[in-house]
Scaffold this motif. Sequence first.
Motif, PDB file in Angstrom:
ATOM      1  N   LEU A  17       1.046  -1.668   0.417  1.00 39.15           N
ATOM      2  CA  LEU A  17      -0.096   0.224  -0.482  1.00 39.15           C
ATOM      3  C   LEU A  17       0.676   1.503  -0.057  1.00 39.15           C
ATOM      4  O   LEU A  17       0.590   1.759  -0.602  1.00 39.15           O
ATOM      5  CB  LEU A  17      -0.763   0.429   1.295  1.00 39.15           C
ATOM      6  N   LYS A  18       2.295   1.288   1.138  1.00 38.81           N
ATOM      7  CA  LYS A  18       2.840   2.833   0.693  1.00 38.81           C
ATOM      8  C   LYS A  18       3.454   3.034  -0.702  1.00 38.81           C
ATOM      9  O   LYS A  18       3.487   3.733  -0.555  1.00 38.81           O
ATOM     10  CB  LYS A  18       3.830   2.074   1.979  1.00 38.81           C
ATOM     11  N   PHE A  19       4.279   1.729  -1.020  1.00 33.70           N
ATOM     12  CA  PHE A  19       4.493   1.562  -2.052  1.00 33.70           C
ATOM     13  C   PHE A  19       3.936   1.859  -3.560  1.00 33.70           C
ATOM     14  O   PHE A  19       4.399   3.245  -3.950  1.00 33.70           O
ATOM     15  CB  PHE A  19       5.464  -0.165  -2.122  1.00 33.70           C
ATOM     16  N   ILE A  20       2.865   1.853  -3.715  1.00 32.13           N
ATOM     17  CA  ILE A  20       2.001   2.046  -4.364  1.00 32.13           C
ATOM     18  C   ILE A  20       1.252   3.546  -4.304  1.00 32.13           C
ATOM     19  O   ILE A  20       1.073   4.328  -5.620  1.00 32.13           O
ATOM     20  CB  ILE A  20       0.593   0.911  -4.631  1.00 32.13           C
ATOM     21  N   GLY A  21       1.226   3.778  -2.939  1.00 34.90           N
ATOM     22  CA  GLY A  21       1.267   4.851  -2.519  1.00 34.90           C
ATOM     23  C   GLY A  21       1.902   6.171  -3.105  1.00 34.90           C
ATOM     24  O   GLY A  21       2.197   7.231  -4.016  1.00 34.90           O
ATOM     25  N   VAL A  22       3.324   5.658  -2.873  1.00 34.41           N
ATOM     26  CA  VAL A  22       4.458   6.833  -3.530  1.00 34.41           C
ATOM     27  C   VAL A  22       4.271   6.963  -4.849  1.00 34.41           C
ATOM     28  O   VAL A  22       4.958   8.068  -5.555  1.00 34.41           O
ATOM     29  CB  VAL A  22       5.675   5.774  -2.853  1.00 34.41           C
ATOM     30  N   MET A  23       4.349   6.010  -5.493  1.00 35.48           N
ATOM     31  CA  MET A  23       4.144   6.159  -6.862  1.00 35.48           C
ATOM     32  C   MET A  23       3.240   6.731  -7.705  1.00 35.48           C
ATOM     33  O   MET A  23       3.275   7.272  -8.438  1.00 35.48           O
ATOM     34  CB  MET A  23       4.349   4.343  -7.783  1.00 35.48           C
ATOM     35  N   VAL A  43      -5.295  14.216  -8.708  1.00 35.86           N
ATOM     36  CA  VAL A  43      -5.990  13.006  -8.124  1.00 35.86           C
ATOM     37  C   VAL A  43      -4.993  11.776  -7.842  1.00 35.86           C
ATOM     38  O   VAL A  43      -5.009  11.083  -6.620  1.00 35.86           O
ATOM     39  CB  VAL A  43      -6.636  12.984  -9.469  1.00 35.86           C
ATOM     40  N   PRO A  44      -4.019  11.667  -8.515  1.00 37.18           N
ATOM     41  CA  PRO A  44      -3.164  11.068  -7.988  1.00 37.18           C
ATOM     42  C   PRO A  44      -2.062  11.185  -6.542  1.00 37.18           C
ATOM     43  O   PRO A  44      -1.629   9.849  -6.044  1.00 37.18           O
ATOM     44  CB  PRO A  44      -1.928  10.266  -9.354  1.00 37.18           C
ATOM     45  N   ILE A  45      -1.703  12.522  -6.477  1.00 34.03           N
ATOM     46  CA  ILE A  45      -1.558  12.778  -5.476  1.00 34.03           C
ATOM     47  C   ILE A  45      -2.771  12.126  -3.821  1.00 34.03           C
ATOM     48  O   ILE A  45      -2.372  11.478  -3.182  1.00 34.03           O
ATOM     49  CB  ILE A  45      -1.074  13.956  -5.032  1.00 34.03           C
ATOM     50  N   TRP A  46      -3.697  12.854  -4.344  1.00 33.29           N
ATOM     51  CA  TRP A  46      -4.715  12.204  -3.322  1.00 33.29           C
ATOM     52  C   TRP A  46      -4.791  10.515  -2.999  1.00 33.29           C
ATOM     53  O   TRP A  46      -5.084   9.882  -2.091  1.00 33.29           O
ATOM     54  CB  TRP A  46      -5.943  12.056  -3.946  1.00 33.29           C
ATOM     55  N   LEU A  47      -4.794   9.961  -4.488  1.00 30.91           N
ATOM     56  CA  LEU A  47      -4.812   8.418  -3.858  1.00 30.91           C
ATOM     57  C   LEU A  47      -3.692   7.806  -3.018  1.00 30.91           C
ATOM     58  O   LEU A  47      -4.021   7.118  -2.612  1.00 30.91           O
ATOM     59  CB  LEU A  47      -5.440   7.732  -5.223  1.00 30.91           C
ATOM     60  N   GLY A  48      -3.092   8.704  -3.336  1.00 32.10           N
ATOM     61  CA  GLY A  48      -1.277   8.289  -2.559  1.00 32.10           C
ATOM     62  C   GLY A  48      -1.236   8.468  -0.915  1.00 32.10           C
ATOM     63  O   GLY A  48      -1.479   7.251  -0.472  1.00 32.10           O
ATOM     64  N   LEU A  51      -3.866   5.599   0.046  1.00 32.35           N
ATOM     65  CA  LEU A  51      -3.064   4.439   0.558  1.00 32.35           C
ATOM     66  C   LEU A  51      -2.489   4.523   1.996  1.00 32.35           C
ATOM     67  O   LEU A  51      -2.158   3.576   2.728  1.00 32.35           O
ATOM     68  CB  LEU A  51      -2.259   4.758  -0.709  1.00 32.35           C
ATOM     69  N   PHE A  52      -1.173   5.824   2.099  1.00 33.57           N
ATOM     70  CA  PHE A  52      -0.714   5.919   3.004  1.00 33.57           C
ATOM     71  C   PHE A  52      -2.172   5.681   4.115  1.00 33.57           C
ATOM     72  O   PHE A  52      -1.071   5.792   4.713  1.00 33.57           O
ATOM     73  CB  PHE A  52       0.023   6.832   3.384  1.00 33.57           C
ATOM     74  N   GLN A  53      -2.350   6.500   4.325  1.00 32.90           N
ATOM     75  CA  GLN A  53      -3.585   6.768   5.785  1.00 32.90           C
ATOM     76  C   GLN A  53      -4.247   5.745   5.781  1.00 32.90           C
ATOM     77  O   GLN A  53      -4.958   4.586   6.436  1.00 32.90           O
ATOM     78  CB  GLN A  53      -4.642   8.206   4.914  1.00 32.90           C
ATOM     79  N   ILE A  54      -4.844   4.647   4.167  1.00 34.45           N
ATOM     80  CA  ILE A  54      -5.396   2.723   4.547  1.00 34.45           C
ATOM     81  C   ILE A  54      -4.182   2.217   5.484  1.00 34.45           C
ATOM     82  O   ILE A  54      -4.464   1.632   5.936  1.00 34.45           O
ATOM     83  CB  ILE A  54      -5.556   2.171   3.303  1.00 34.45           C
ATOM     84  N   ALA A  55      -3.064   2.492   4.911  1.00 32.34           N
ATOM     85  CA  ALA A  55      -1.654   1.511   5.737  1.00 32.34           C
ATOM     86  C   ALA A  55      -1.481   2.058   7.256  1.00 32.34           C
ATOM     87  O   ALA A  55      -1.520   1.340   7.641  1.00 32.34           O
ATOM     88  CB  ALA A  55      -0.515   1.446   5.145  1.00 32.34           C
ATOM     89  N   GLY A  56      -1.485   2.823   7.241  1.00 30.01           N
ATOM     90  CA  GLY A  56      -1.695   3.487   9.389  1.00 30.01           C
ATOM     91  C   GLY A  56      -1.848   3.321   9.461  1.00 30.01           C
ATOM     92  O   GLY A  56      -2.276   2.414  10.536  1.00 30.01           O
TER      93      GLY A  56
END
Length: 117
Positions: A17-23, A43-48, A51-56
């Motif tokens: 999740l964090k890796f895809i968030g960084v991408m 949009v991709p920044i928001w999605l990233g 994903l970081f928030q989901i992982a945390g």
Amino acid sequence: MDLQALSSPLYSARGWLKFIGVMFIINGVLTALSVVGIIFAWVPIWLGILLFQIAGASEQAYLTQSEGEFLKSQTKLKTYFTITGVLMLIGLVFMFLFLGLGGIAAISQLASGSKGF
């Protein structure tokens, strides 16, 4: 209710999740470098970030067995899939629109008897 068992799948995927968030964030930053891309780069920044928030949140839910963090991770995941689904629908509409316009142009070209492309 065993929150550790329920949050285990997202907890074990937190690295991805964090890796895809960084991408996604890198993609958004690179998209923002173009003139037209700056309009859509958020949009991709928001999605990233999502994903970081989901992982945390899933990590906190797994470690502390907090119902609030578990619900937060699930809510963020729902938001991620909603945004992704809306973007897919918009993409399909534009794809069919451009395919339709391209088909009309090709038929028009054939009907006029022109031989040049």
